[in-house]
Design a protein around this motif. Sequence first.
Motif: not given
Length: 517
Positions: A408-429
């Motif tokens: 749930e932590r990672v799910f919520m964190g990923l959703s908040l990442l996409h709140r500000y950025k469309n792409s998640r590729s190339g991140t340290r996360l």
Amino acid sequence: MTEDTTHPVEDWGAFGRTLFDDPAARALSRVGVVDVGSNSVRMVVFDGAARSPAYFFNEKVMAGLGAGFSDTGRLNPEGRVRALSALRRFARLAEGMGAAPLNVVATAAVREAEDGPAFAAEVEKQTGLRLRIVDGPQEARLSAQGVLLGWPDAEGLICDIGGSSMELAHVGGGEVGHCVTSPLGPLRLATHDDGKKGIKTEITRVMDGLVAEMGTDHKRMYLVGGSWRAIARLDMERRGYPLHVLHEYRMTPKSVFDTVKWIGTHDVPTLRSMTGIGEARMALVPLASQVLKELVRRFKPKEIAISSYGIREGLLYEQMPQTLRDRDPLIESCRFAEKKDARMPGFGRALYEFVQPLFKSERPARQRIVRAACLLHDVSWRAHPDYRHEACFDNATRANLGGLTHQERVFMGLSLLHRYKNSRSGTRLEELLGVLQPEDIKQAEILGRAMRFGAMFSAERPGSLGELRWFPKRKKLELWLNTHAQDLFGEVAQSRFKALSNALGAETEIKRKRDAA
């Protein structure tokens, strides 16, 4: 801005209206507690939303009061000096922080030592602090109450290991049941006369009695205590687990057995170099791992969970009125964070109502995380724009939040990442996403893009201007706009709406609502 009070209490279901401004809760907004244990003396000052507080101050001294107790029956002389020095410091710090009087408890070493009462009197004389010396069942109860602080729905067996003792307690239905204590602390076992063979015999003998009293086949075993946390950190290292948050870390019985075996193939300095665990703590791990192996083998839990909450949190929980205990710790913490840090406190609820049609068929546990994410969607707005998405992810995955599994932590964190950025590729996360299933990654992206659209669509309540309607079988997303909201659906809003529809794999249609006469 004050909290939006235009909605009735039932709009938030069991969560009701926030309680952190209630006088009973404000009395718990800064509480200082001290745990005088057999191995360590620790002071914690809690601050913030009482139901899920932040750690305003947290300091530990590995005093070793219980070292050598089995041989002498008295507190360790050097440990007494170190503990008194720490307590003098803690008393002064509490006064400066506005956290006095401190709530101080002493456990196995002080209660069993011949000179325990004299030590308590000396502490009061030198510091003004009154030690509450708790017996074994009381210690078990406090630890179980600490677990309930983070897991209101905890069900199973609590096991708290200290330096000189190990406590067990049943927990379920928000209540603490039968509690027992035992002499299976690693400091005590280390002084056993008959060496390794005698230690093994002692563990077996004591475990026989515990099993007879507490029963087996528990749904879950909750492990409390520094030695258990050290073993869990080593389990993470052995497995290459990417998220180094100990609270709510889960292990299977097989994983425990594999890690105990793995610990036995390494010396203490090597284990320390892998994890950074302190020398005094790591010295107890080999004996503690023997106890844990037998504990899991005999009690047969289906799952093992690590709790960073224990006696100190139990002391705070003990002071809470039932109305506060009944609250969801995650939601209370997120609502407190929104009120303190968001640009528009109260908007999180409006955002949840706006995006909720996309998740109306989800199970309650997922809807709860959607709600929490909406509350946190804007609390990291002060971060640099280039790193805001990472700050949001870190805030969710590494924050001291109760009532939240690692997934749930990672799910919520990923959703908040996409709140500000469309792409998640190339991140340290990206490595952390391995704890999620592919369908969960997709759902988190949908939630993030929905929040991204809803948060910028209007500075007002988005639901007052339009609404989303989602037809999953037809893969169709409709946006119904009020007449006076159509100017808000400009180029940027259209782009973010399109990003949401792409994440859903949906066709879209914009419809116009008639304004009420």
